[in-house]
Write an enzyme that holds these catalytic residues in place. Structure first.
Site, PDB file in Angstrom:
ATOM      1  N   GLY A   1      -1.814  -4.504 -10.852  1.00 12.09           N
ATOM      2  CA  GLY A   1      -0.585  -4.922 -10.269  1.00 12.09           C
ATOM      3  C   GLY A   1      -0.523  -6.408  -9.790  1.00 12.09           C
ATOM      4  CB  SER A   2      -2.421  -8.336  -7.508  1.00 11.11           C
ATOM      5  OG  SER A   2      -1.713  -7.800  -6.295  1.00 11.11           O
TER       6      SER A   2
ATOM      7  CD  GLN B   1       5.261   2.223  22.858  1.00  8.29           C
ATOM      8  OE1 GLN B   1       5.115   1.922  21.263  1.00  8.29           O
ATOM      9  NE2 GLN B   1       4.616   2.791  23.470  1.00  8.29           N
TER      10      GLN B   1
ATOM     11  CD  GLU C   1       8.586  -9.668  -5.674  1.00  4.77           C
ATOM     12  OE1 GLU C   1       7.561 -10.445  -6.761  1.00  4.77           O
ATOM     13  OE2 GLU C   1       9.847  -9.610  -6.170  1.00  4.77           O
TER      14      GLU C   1
ATOM     15  N   GLY D   1      10.403   7.874  22.283  1.00 10.65           N
ATOM     16  CA  GLY D   1      10.713   9.320  21.831  1.00 10.65           C
ATOM     17  C   GLY D   1      11.538   8.790  20.337  1.00 10.65           C
TER      18      GLY D   1
ATOM     19  N   PRO E   1       0.552   0.535 -14.150  1.00 14.12           N
ATOM     20  CG  PRO E   1       0.791   3.246 -15.203  1.00 14.12           C
ATOM     21  CD  PRO E   1       1.441   1.358 -15.800  1.00 14.12           C
TER      22      PRO E   1
END
Length: 382
Positions: A135-136, A339, A366, A343, A132
């Site tokens: 991370g990095s 795009q 990663e 729609g 938690p």
């Protein structure tokens, strides 16, 4: 439509493996992907199919049940799988990452005992590094493994663990001393280890079938014989494995981009406005051309890094470049595919909105792309 990938492969065996991967992807994975993603179903049987076909063991030694294939072949197989179903591509990459930790750092006895089960698909792995608050910044890991005779007592929480509560074993990185860089150690922890539990699956934007949970250790007893490598060598083990893992994610991202491009080209050739297909308009042709450039550049980038790895040359910077290139391309190509479909692309009736959601996280896990740029910059200035 001219969206079939024309691959340059090292030999005929590699060609046969790619054909096999493409067949399984088309027959076993692609038809199930949309429904399983909508239900967030973990595709355990898909991994068994891939394992029996020998596609989970490609870059490892034959003596342990591996395919003895170069990394460039393995990564192109991962791309084919991810083109059909990105969550499974991620799962394959994560599993291979766990196998590489044991293959490169385990003892002969550990490799002989565990690798055959891992490479056959009988065991599916998970990689327990992030937390938690870590991370990095791997040096911020707080999960602790305290030596107690011939076992370690493990307490802590791991976060963002792909294959979550469905893995058969976990490659765990835990702190065995307070040394910021020399205090981590690596362990193989089977899923039935007492004192392990799992959080609820994360409610993610995409990759819903890549079940991601916390892995919680509360007094878990891990035999010292399951430590991989020397005590305190975990930082080196983790970081060296991540170079290969980044290439796996680059291949997954390229597969997502290829799937989005294929969908956009097919739509442009069928959808009619103003009495002609929308692909007849130069503005749309240029958009599709830029999408193709991005996908093929991504593929070339990860293949260059893989060929350096196969040649035994340094490839860390090139792995980071491939990860940046491929994941940024996936995000851009998936956005442009929406795009092209207009729609319709914004609805769940067509797969491009799923490709868009799946692509985003490839820029994050990663090692975020900002971290990758740090890796590249520091390597240039070293």
């Amino acid at each position: 439509m001219a969206t079939t990938v024309d691959r340059l492969l090292p030999d005929e065996e590699a060609r046969a493996l790619l054909d096999l991967a493409r067949e399984i992807a088309a027959k076993e994975l692609a038809p199930r992907a949309a429904e399983a993603e909508a239900k967030a179903e973990f595709p355990a049987d898909a991994y068994r199919v891939l394992g029996k076909a020998g596609l989970l063991s490609l870059p490892f030694e034959e003596q342990y049940g591996g395919g003895a294939q170069p990394y460039e072949t393995y990564l192109q197989v991962v791309e084919e799988i991810a083109t059909a179903w990105a969550s499974v591509g991620v799962g394959v990459s994560v599993h291979s990452l766990t196998c590489s930790v044991l293959d490169r750092n385990g003892s002969d006895e550990q490799r002989e005992e565990w690798l055959p089960r891992m490479l056959s698909g009988d065991w599916l792995g998970a990689y327990c590094l992030s937390e938690p608050q870590a991370g990095s910044d791997v040096s911020g890991i707080r999960t602790r493994a305290r030596a107690d005779g011939d076992v370690y007592i493990v307490d802590g929480v791991k976060q963002w663990i792909s294959n979550g509560s469905h893995a058969d074993y976990y490659i765990l990185f835990a702190r065995t001393s307070d040394d910021a860089r020399g205090g981590l150690s690596a362990f193989l922890v089977p899923a039935d280890t007492e004192g392990m539990s799992f959080g609820a699956p994360e409610k993610k934007m995409g990759l819903h079938a890549d079940v991601t949970t916390q892995v919680i250790f509360e007094g878990a007893r891990v035999p010292a014989a399951q430590r991989i490598g020397d005590e305190g060598a975990g930082m080196k083990v983790a970081l060296s494995a991540l170079d290969a893992g980044r290439l796996g994610i680059a291949a997954v991202a390229t597969g997502i981009g290829q799937a989005a491009l294929t969908s956009a080209v097919a739509w442009a050739g069928e959808r009619k406005q103003f009495g002609q297909t929308i692909g007849s308009f130069q503005g749309l042709q240029f958009l599709l051309a830029d999408m193709a450039v991005a996908v093929e550049t991504a593929r070339a980038s990860y293949l260059h890094a893989a060929r350096l790895k196969d040649a035994g040359r340094p490839f860390s910077r090139q792995a980071s470049i491939a990860k940046i290139t491929a994941t940024d391309a996936a995000m851009r190509v998936a956005t442009d595919a929406i795009q092209v479909l207009g729609g319709y692309g914004y609805t769940a009736d067509y797969p491009v909105e799923r490709y868009f959601r799946d692509a985003k996280v490839t820029q994050i896990f990663e090692g975020t792309n900002q971290i990758q740029r740090m890796v590249v910059g520091r390597d240039l200035l070293r």
